[in-house]
Design a protein around this motif. Structure first.
Motif, mmCIF file in Angstrom:
data_model
loop_
_atom_site.group_PDB
_atom_site.id
_atom_site.type_symbol
_atom_site.label_atom_id
_atom_site.label_comp_id
_atom_site.label_asym_id
_atom_site.label_seq_id
_atom_site.Cartn_x
_atom_site.Cartn_y
_atom_site.Cartn_z
ATOM 1 N N LEU A 70 -3.630 -26.029 46.401
ATOM 2 C CA LEU A 70 -2.710 -25.259 47.240
ATOM 3 C C LEU A 70 -2.361 -26.003 48.521
ATOM 4 O O LEU A 70 -1.215 -25.971 48.979
ATOM 5 N N ASN A 71 -3.331 -26.696 49.095
ATOM 6 C CA ASN A 71 -3.068 -27.509 50.280
ATOM 7 C C ASN A 71 -2.092 -28.634 49.944
ATOM 8 O O ASN A 71 -1.182 -28.942 50.730
ATOM 9 N N TYR A 72 -2.246 -29.232 48.786
ATOM 10 C CA TYR A 72 -1.320 -30.270 48.319
ATOM 11 C C TYR A 72 0.100 -29.724 48.167
ATOM 12 O O TYR A 72 1.065 -30.348 48.602
ATOM 13 N N VAL A 73 0.226 -28.535 47.579
ATOM 14 C CA VAL A 73 1.542 -27.926 47.388
ATOM 15 C C VAL A 73 2.195 -27.629 48.732
ATOM 16 O O VAL A 73 3.383 -27.897 48.934
ATOM 17 N N LEU A 74 1.426 -27.099 49.672
ATOM 18 C CA LEU A 74 1.954 -26.817 51.011
ATOM 19 C C LEU A 74 2.391 -28.104 51.713
ATOM 20 O O LEU A 74 3.422 -28.135 52.387
ATOM 21 N N PHE A 75 1.604 -29.169 51.549
ATOM 22 C CA PHE A 75 1.959 -30.450 52.151
ATOM 23 C C PHE A 75 3.268 -30.981 51.578
ATOM 24 O O PHE A 75 4.152 -31.424 52.316
ATOM 25 N N MET A 76 3.404 -30.929 50.258
ATOM 26 C CA MET A 76 4.629 -31.430 49.629
ATOM 27 C C MET A 76 5.839 -30.596 50.047
ATOM 28 O O MET A 76 6.917 -31.151 50.281
ATOM 29 N N ASN A 77 5.653 -29.290 50.182
ATOM 30 C CA ASN A 77 6.739 -28.426 50.633
ATOM 31 C C ASN A 77 7.167 -28.826 52.049
ATOM 32 O O ASN A 77 8.356 -28.955 52.335
ATOM 33 N N ARG A 78 6.203 -29.029 52.931
ATOM 34 C CA ARG A 78 6.493 -29.436 54.312
ATOM 35 C C ARG A 78 7.178 -30.799 54.334
ATOM 36 O O ARG A 78 8.132 -31.008 55.078
ATOM 37 N N LEU A 79 6.704 -31.717 53.517
ATOM 38 C CA LEU A 79 7.277 -33.058 53.474
ATOM 39 C C LEU A 79 8.740 -33.022 53.049
ATOM 40 O O LEU A 79 9.590 -33.679 53.661
ATOM 41 N N VAL A 80 9.057 -32.244 52.038
ATOM 42 C CA VAL A 80 10.439 -32.154 51.564
ATOM 43 C C VAL A 80 11.332 -31.527 52.634
ATOM 44 O O VAL A 80 12.449 -31.989 52.875
ATOM 45 N N LYS A 81 10.838 -30.485 53.290
ATOM 46 C CA LYS A 81 11.630 -29.847 54.344
ATOM 47 C C LYS A 81 11.887 -30.811 55.501
ATOM 48 O O LYS A 81 13.006 -30.898 56.013
ATOM 49 N N GLU A 82 10.849 -31.519 55.937
ATOM 50 C CA GLU A 82 10.997 -32.488 57.031
ATOM 51 C C GLU A 82 11.943 -33.617 56.626
ATOM 52 O O GLU A 82 12.763 -34.064 57.420
ATOM 53 N N ALA A 83 11.815 -34.082 55.396
ATOM 54 C CA ALA A 83 12.696 -35.154 54.915
ATOM 55 C C ALA A 83 14.140 -34.691 54.862
ATOM 56 O O ALA A 83 15.056 -35.458 55.181
ATOM 57 N N ALA A 84 14.354 -33.442 54.485
ATOM 58 C CA ALA A 84 15.717 -32.912 54.448
ATOM 59 C C ALA A 84 16.308 -32.849 55.854
ATOM 60 O O ALA A 84 17.488 -33.163 56.052
ATOM 61 N N ILE A 85 15.494 -32.489 56.818
ATOM 62 C CA ILE A 85 15.957 -32.456 58.216
ATOM 63 C C ILE A 85 16.319 -33.859 58.680
ATOM 64 O O ILE A 85 17.375 -34.072 59.288
#
Length: 78
Positions: A35-50
């Protein structure tokens, strides 16, 4: 999700953690790690999109992901 199909490879995750730490993991620890991995990947994609949008790129690129990685890692550092 297809019935009977696991959401992630539990045994593989346990083997990887044991190989890197030299310790076996307790019950449900693998779920927390996943779950921590999934949250990290979600954050990474959002930051990359920004970053991509700020740079005027049309989609995600390796460069925008590299720029976002440092920010995402800083937020997940324990």
């Amino acid at each position: 999700m297809v019935a009977g199909k696991k959401p992630y490879p539990k045994a593989t995750l346990k083997k990887i953690v044991k190989a890197h730490s030299g310790m076996s993991i307790r019950k449900n620890t693998d779920i927390t790690i996943y779950l921590n991995y999934v949250l990290f990947m979600n954050r990474l994609v959002k930051e990359a999109a920004i970053h991509a949008k700020q740079s005027g790129e049309r989609g995600l690129t390796a460069r925008s992901v590299r720029k976002a990685t440092r920010d995402a890692l800083a937020k997940f550092k324990g």
